[in-house]
Design a protein around this motif. Structure first.
Motif, PDB file in Angstrom:
ATOM      1  N   SER A   1     -39.823  14.223 -25.596  1.00  0.00           N
ATOM      2  CA  SER A   1     -40.720  13.098 -25.292  1.00  0.00           C
ATOM      3  C   SER A   1     -40.283  11.835 -26.029  1.00  0.00           C
ATOM      4  CB  SER A   1     -42.161  13.459 -25.661  1.00  0.00           C
ATOM      5  OG  SER A   1     -42.596  14.595 -24.933  1.00  0.00           O
TER       6      SER A   1
ATOM      7  N   LYS B   1     -43.892  21.741 -19.599  1.00  0.00           N
ATOM      8  CA  LYS B   1     -42.691  21.544 -20.407  1.00  0.00           C
ATOM      9  C   LYS B   1     -41.510  21.123 -19.530  1.00  0.00           C
ATOM     10  CE  LYS B   1     -40.173  23.958 -24.092  1.00  0.00           C
ATOM     11  NZ  LYS B   1     -40.154  25.180 -24.919  1.00  0.00           N
TER      12      LYS B   1
ATOM     13  N   ILE C   1     -40.448  19.896 -27.266  1.00  0.00           N
ATOM     14  CA  ILE C   1     -41.107  18.966 -26.356  1.00  0.00           C
ATOM     15  C   ILE C   1     -41.349  17.617 -27.034  1.00  0.00           C
ATOM     16  CG2 ILE C   1     -43.324  18.501 -25.245  1.00  0.00           C
ATOM     17  CD1 ILE C   1     -41.352  20.135 -23.635  1.00  0.00           C
TER      18      ILE C   1
ATOM     19  N   VAL D   1     -41.943  17.491 -18.440  1.00  0.00           N
ATOM     20  CA  VAL D   1     -41.561  16.537 -19.486  1.00  0.00           C
ATOM     21  C   VAL D   1     -40.048  16.328 -19.478  1.00  0.00           C
ATOM     22  CG1 VAL D   1     -41.400  16.192 -21.981  1.00  0.00           C
ATOM     23  CG2 VAL D   1     -43.548  16.930 -20.977  1.00  0.00           C
ATOM     24  N   TRP D   2     -39.301  17.420 -19.372  1.00  0.00           N
ATOM     25  CA  TRP D   2     -37.843  17.303 -19.300  1.00  0.00           C
ATOM     26  C   TRP D   2     -37.430  16.461 -18.091  1.00  0.00           C
ATOM     27  CZ3 TRP D   2     -33.642  18.346 -22.161  1.00  0.00           C
ATOM     28  CH2 TRP D   2     -33.783  19.180 -23.280  1.00  0.00           C
TER      29      TRP D   2
ATOM     30  N   ALA E   1     -47.653  13.900 -24.869  1.00  0.00           N
ATOM     31  CA  ALA E   1     -46.921  15.131 -25.165  1.00  0.00           C
ATOM     32  C   ALA E   1     -46.493  15.207 -26.625  1.00  0.00           C
ATOM     33  CB  ALA E   1     -45.694  15.241 -24.255  1.00  0.00           C
TER      34      ALA E   1
END
Length: 543
Positions: A463, A418, A459, A421-422, A451
């Motif tokens: 994304s 997570k 998320i 992804v950020w 994602a």
């Protein structure tokens, strides 16, 4: 993979990112919620209260801790102790053992019965050092104020030590239990004994004060008002002081900086910072370094950029960045938290981390053996990627993106993926075409689309923001949008976005429709007029 991964309940962001246009009040509320989770996650590493157990470890087993005292320290009693009635005389002759009722033991302490008083206080201390101590039972006997009386420079050292130990364990309990020690007059007595000649006594009263300070901001302020900062400054960084005392002093100092919902006033912080900095310059013990780093991290966690700048101006960042590669895990944990807090501030403050060589160290922590350190280093990196174009480029130049991609492609825990992804999505915001081209070449478009299948709305939104950032960069080029064509020519990528048209979350639905409407394959036709994006205020926010 993302598709097979269960989403844990109660997962929140570690900290709020530096996202432009976000609602400040919502950020503040969210940070408070996340702080609660973080405190729970760290409770075994950094407790606000600690209890002194009745054992010490030895190579061949366990024994009751011996209290070092001066000769004759338990022999003298005052006139009041010698004056007692017939009932007290019976108590004087009583042999205390594990079966002796607590109220009788307490009465011996209360009435100050001769040499039995030390035995009785020691008995109370041992009762309070059990695995599940009967603190309320001890308080109900009314003995607490009389234990405080024993914490007196005029009393024998053995009595001081045993009473302080007992009170420490009472103060390690609930707020109501701690209150009994404070209202019994414990704080001024403890502060007074910081000048005790016996180092064990000094250590114990520091421990008691640390427990009281960790309970609530009102008690913290009370202890500060009684002048705790000066004795701490004299202990820390002082080679003449014992290591165990300096360790307790560092822990107490860190507790003074807790309670972010009721932060210290500016003048108190001005008094504390020189104490911290002198200790950083002179101390090398792992436990002390850990507690010092936690203390300054507490000072930087409430989002007050002026306070953060005050800490930075004192020069703390450089020594703490060096601790990111320390061999002790707990030291690294506290250091990475401090560095992460700095990245939530101004871009100019974040830039100091880049300038001081923080990125290579954060990169190395992405493969640390402990998940919490991996996660927080990834969180710090994601804040840096949310900064200026130059800071995004510094992350790229440090070769961190391949590590982020490895995390996303692996079976890493959800919470770590997570954060990755950020980190990737934040790079895409206002990035240059060259930076976006690099990201796409590293496979980020595929990873962000993958994602989208996660059962976590946050998320999915993050994304989608990343995908939008990539597509918008491509739309600024003359002719075809190379990134839109990549999506439209891939049934896998396109289908993952199309599925979101049925999503129950309105924000996710609107973002997916924006991508499909604006960046459909028809856009690549030379005679197709570009469709302007809708003005959707939700697109300005990232949670």
């Amino acid at each position: 993979s993302w598709a097979k991964m269960a989403v844990p309940l109660g997962i929140h962001r570690l900290k709020n990112y530096k996202i432009r246009g976000i609602d400040v009040e919502r950020v503040r509320t969210k940070k408070e919620e996340e702080g609660i989770q973080l405190r729970k996650e760290r409770r075994e590493n950094q407790l606000s209260k600690r209890r002194n157990l009745d054992i010490v470890k030895k190579e061949d087993g366990v024994q009751v801790k011996d209290i070092p005292v001066k000769d004759g320290s338990d022999e003298s009693v005052n006139d009041n102790q010698k004056s007692h009635d017939d009932k007290s005389c019976d108590k004087k002759d009583l042999e205390l053992n594990d079966d002796t009722p607590l109220d009788i033991v307490a009465n011996i302490v209360i009435e100050g019965i001769g040499e039995k008083r030390l035995d009785a206080v020691k008995h109370v201390r041992r009762v309070l050092s059990q695995g599940n101590p009967p603190i309320d039972d001890v308080i109900s006997t009314g003995v607490v104020p009389y234990l405080v009386e024993c914490v007196n420079p005029e009393e024998p050292e053995a009595l001081q030590m045993e009473a302080a130990w007992a009170l420490t364990n009472i103060a390690s309990g609930t707020s109501e239990q701690t209150k009994s020690v404070v209202e019994g007059g414990g704080v001024p007595r403890f502060v007074q004994l910081l000048e005790a000649p016996n180092s064990d006594v000094r250590e114990q009263v520091l421990w008691a004060l640390g427990n009281i300070t960790g309970d609530c901001p009102e008690y913290r302020d009370l202890i500060i008002d009684f002048g705790i900062i000066i004795p701490l400054s004299q202990m820390l960084g002082n080679d003449a002081e014992t290591l165990k005392v300096r360790k307790q002093a560092a822990w107490l100092l860190s507790n003074l900086c807790r309670h972010k919902h009721s932060p210290l006033n500016s003048s108190t912080i001005d008094e504390l910072l020189p104490v911290y900095f002198r200790a950083y310059e002179t101390e090398d013990d792992d436990t002390i370094l850990k507690d010092l780093s936690w203390g300054v991290s507490y000072l930087t966690e409430d989002g007050n950029v002026d306070q953060v700048q005050k800490v930075l101006d004192f020069g703390f960042l450089e020594p703490i960045i060096k601790l990111l590669i320390h061999q002790n895990r707990e030291v690294v944990q506290s250091a990475v938290r401090f560095v992460g807090n700095i990245t939530t501030g101004l871009d100019s403050q974040t830039q100091l981390i880049v300038d001081l060589g923080g990125l290579p160290k954060l990169k190395s922590l992405l493969s640390h053996e402990h998940l919490s350190i991996q996660r927080e280093s990834c969180w710090a990196i994601s804040n840096i990627t949310a900064g200026t174009i130059e800071q995004k480029q510094a992350v790229i130049n440090c070769d961190i993106v391949p590590d982020l991609m490895d995390i996303l492609a692996s079976d890493a825990p959800f919470r770590l993926k997570k954060e990755a992804v950020w980190a990737v999505s934040n790079i895409t915001e206002n990035a240059t075409f060259e930076q976006i081209s690099y990201l796409v070449g590293m496979g980020t478009l595929q990873s962000l689309c993958d994602a989208l299948t996660v059962l976590d709305n946050e998320i999915v939104r993050v994304s989608l923001d990343g995908i939008l950032g990539i597509l918008e960069a491509g739309s600024k080029q003359d002719g075809h949008n190379p990134f839109a064509r990549m999506i439209n020519e891939s049934d896998n990528l396109l289908s993952q976005i199309e599925l979101l048209q049925q999503h129950e979350n309105q924000d996710i639905y609107q973002k997916s429709m924006l991508i499909l409407d604006r960046f459909s394959v028809e856009e690549d036709d030379d005679d197709k007029e570009e469709v302007e994006p809708e003005n959707d205020s939700n697109n300005e926010q990232r949670n």
